[in-house]
Scaffold this motif. Structure first.
Motif, PDB file in Angstrom:
ATOM      1  N   ARG A  76       0.778  -1.236   0.000  1.00 23.80           N
ATOM      2  CA  ARG A  76       0.000   0.000   0.000  1.00 23.80           C
ATOM      3  C   ARG A  76       0.807   1.282   0.000  1.00 23.80           C
ATOM      4  N   LEU A  77       2.047   1.233   0.381  1.00 23.88           N
ATOM      5  CA  LEU A  77       2.850   2.450   0.409  1.00 23.88           C
ATOM      6  C   LEU A  77       3.294   2.844  -1.000  1.00 23.88           C
ATOM      7  N   PRO A  78       3.443   4.136  -1.272  1.00 20.37           N
ATOM      8  CA  PRO A  78       4.006   4.576  -2.557  1.00 20.37           C
ATOM      9  C   PRO A  78       5.393   3.976  -2.775  1.00 20.37           C
ATOM     10  N   GLN A  79       5.793   3.845  -4.004  1.00 21.08           N
ATOM     11  CA  GLN A  79       7.054   3.194  -4.343  1.00 21.08           C
ATOM     12  C   GLN A  79       8.241   3.810  -3.594  1.00 21.08           C
ATOM     13  N   LYS A  80       8.238   5.135  -3.450  1.00 21.12           N
ATOM     14  CA  LYS A  80       9.395   5.787  -2.818  1.00 21.12           C
ATOM     15  C   LYS A  80       9.549   5.423  -1.343  1.00 21.12           C
ATOM     16  N   TYR A  81       8.492   4.870  -0.742  1.00 24.29           N
ATOM     17  CA  TYR A  81       8.546   4.535   0.668  1.00 24.29           C
ATOM     18  C   TYR A  81       8.653   3.036   0.947  1.00 24.29           C
ATOM     19  N   LEU A  90       0.947   7.816   6.189  1.00 22.05           N
ATOM     20  CA  LEU A  90       0.667   6.810   5.167  1.00 22.05           C
ATOM     21  C   LEU A  90       0.596   5.416   5.773  1.00 22.05           C
ATOM     22  N   CYS A  91       1.432   5.146   6.767  1.00 22.42           N
ATOM     23  CA  CYS A  91       1.404   3.832   7.427  1.00 22.42           C
ATOM     24  C   CYS A  91       0.106   3.645   8.210  1.00 22.42           C
ATOM     25  N   VAL A  92      -0.355   4.692   8.893  1.00 24.38           N
ATOM     26  CA  VAL A  92      -1.632   4.624   9.598  1.00 24.38           C
ATOM     27  C   VAL A  92      -2.760   4.335   8.615  1.00 24.38           C
ATOM     28  N   GLN A  93      -2.790   5.082   7.521  1.00 21.00           N
ATOM     29  CA  GLN A  93      -3.860   4.914   6.538  1.00 21.00           C
ATOM     30  C   GLN A  93      -3.783   3.551   5.856  1.00 21.00           C
ATOM     31  N   ALA A  94      -2.568   3.085   5.587  1.00 21.30           N
ATOM     32  CA  ALA A  94      -2.410   1.767   4.959  1.00 21.30           C
ATOM     33  C   ALA A  94      -2.929   0.670   5.881  1.00 21.30           C
ATOM     34  N   TYR A  95      -2.619   0.778   7.178  1.00 25.04           N
ATOM     35  CA  TYR A  95      -3.122  -0.219   8.123  1.00 25.04           C
ATOM     36  C   TYR A  95      -4.647  -0.218   8.154  1.00 25.04           C
ATOM     37  N   ASN A  96      -5.238   0.957   8.231  1.00 22.25           N
ATOM     38  CA  ASN A  96      -6.690   1.041   8.310  1.00 22.25           C
ATOM     39  C   ASN A  96      -7.358   0.498   7.050  1.00 22.25           C
ATOM     40  N   ASP A  97      -6.779   0.801   5.899  1.00 25.06           N
ATOM     41  CA  ASP A  97      -7.346   0.282   4.654  1.00 25.06           C
ATOM     42  C   ASP A  97      -7.199  -1.237   4.579  1.00 25.06           C
TER      43      ASP A  97
END
Length: 401
Positions: free
Chosen positions: A24-29, A147-154
């Protein structure tokens, strides 16, 4: 044994599979974001209420799967994945995914383990983010943290809970470093049907503002507005109670309820509950037996010390009034709290049940037997409220009462 109503547990845990953030994270991350690496563990201890560990070089210790992100690393441990292992083998030990029961991280296997345990539905707290997402407050890059918070929730909604017909209940985390961002995330996930969020029992232990400061009002307002329940697990302040630096873990485990007790008094005396009358709080794994006394004491302090206690203008009614209307207690094994006198003071409508899968305290796979031992003396209607009815009402679950 009569048939116990099917259990709805409001405190269980998921060990996140390796793909959660990488998918879920963007490629740069992706490289700097959370991912799994296998390394030795040189040391691992849990003393004085503090969990400590050190990564080793090749051959320096047993292997563990580590969450690696930025300049940090967190190993998996047996304490977080204890089900299916004899009690005497549940120790402070590093493990890999292969060492875990698949139900710890795999949805299908979790549902099968729930079936084995007379459990219809579960709500799971996070593991790698810790109990309220505080891991991400420690990130150097705030953009990555959000982004990590949002990725976990999604992931929680789209994968872990998806396709289970409500059997797995989504529980979100928030960006704790910014109350406005936290409020926005509550609203984002509430629009996706999520009715529960994690929060820290005692934010100052994490270096965050207290609930007395007013800082958290945007977050509380969002929960009040959307009906999202604020869930606080023991240890969600990253500080377990202990009497000394060298006290064995059993000391802290015996006293874990004290974090809930301190947090509840904070809320009762803060003015937050009258200010946000639709706000609901639930204390996970805090048990019950201590609640009657603390409500009695809070009311007496409110009455006797209103002139100088700092609550006269903030708390217009006795604190126990707000407890009855807005606070829920969770238990998995508490005989004293279910005696008639205690139950009357705690409130039949203020109690939720839990199985704590897959932790070492879990009653899995014998929760049904444990429940009957604890509640068999109660009227059937009361048992039904405790093991499922209150949870359905509080979290607005689409399940039969």
């Amino acid at each position: 044994m009569e048939d116990l109503p099917k259990i709805i547990s409001v405190d269980d845990h998921v060990i996140e599979p390796p793909n959660v953030w990488q998918d879920r994270l963007p490629q740069k991350y992706k490289e700097v974001g959370p991912h799994i690496e296998r390394h030795p563990v040189k040391s691992m201890t849990f003393i004085g209420g503090k969990f400590a560990y050190e990564m080793g070089e090749e051959g320096e210790g047993p292997l563990a799967d580590w969450w690696v992100f930025e300049d940090k690393a967190i190993p998996h441990t047996r304490l977080a994945a204890a089900v299916g292992v004899p009690r005497e083998q549940v120790t402070v030990t590093p493990i890999t995914y292969e060492d875990m029961r698949p139900g710890c991280y795999d949805q299908k296997a979790r549902l099968e383990d729930m079936d084995l345990n007379w459990t219809e539905a579960q709500m799971c707290f996070p593991t790698m983010p810790r109990f309220c997402g505080q891991t991400f407050t420690e990130m150097n890059d705030r953009e990555l943290g959000l982004l990590c918070v949002q990725a976990y929730n999604d992931w929680m909604v789209d994968e872990w809970c998806a396709g289970t017909n409500g059997r797995l209940i989504p529980l979100m985390i928030i960006p704790l470093w910014d109350a406005e961002l936290a409020a926005a995330e509550v609203r984002r996930m509430a629009a996706r049907g999520v009715t529960a969020t994690c929060f820290s029992e005692i934010p100052p232990f994490l270096g965050l503002p207290s609930i007395h400061s007013g800082y958290w009002d945007p977050f509380f307002a969002a929960c009040d507005e959307t009906g999202v329940v604020v869930n606080m697990h023991i240890g969600s302040s990253s500080k377990m109670p202990s009497t000394s630096e060298d006290a064995p873990p059993a000391v802290g485990s015996t006293m874990t309820f004290t974090n809930c007790m301190m947090s509840m008094v904070d809320f009762l005396m803060s003015g937050v509950l009258p200010k946000f009358p639709n706000l609901r709080l639930a204390y996970a794994e805090g048990q019950l037996g201590w609640i009657p006394y603390i409500l009695e004491r809070a009311d007496k302090v409110w009455e006797a010390n209103r002139g100088w206690g700092g609550v006269g203008d903030l708390v217009p009614n006795p604190p126990s009034t707000y407890y009855a209307q807005q606070i829920y207690a969770c238990f998995f094994d508490d005989q004293h709290g279910l005696t008639p006198d205690a139950l009357d003071k705690i409130g039949v409508n203020n109690i939720l049940f839990e199985t704590d899968y897959p932790h070492s305290d879990s009653t899995w796979p014998h929760t049904k037997e444990t429940a009957w031992k604890l509640m068999g003396h109660l009227p059937p209607a009361t048992i039904r409220r405790l093991v499922r009815g209150n949870a359905i009402d509080l979290y607005r679950l689409d399940l039969a009462v």
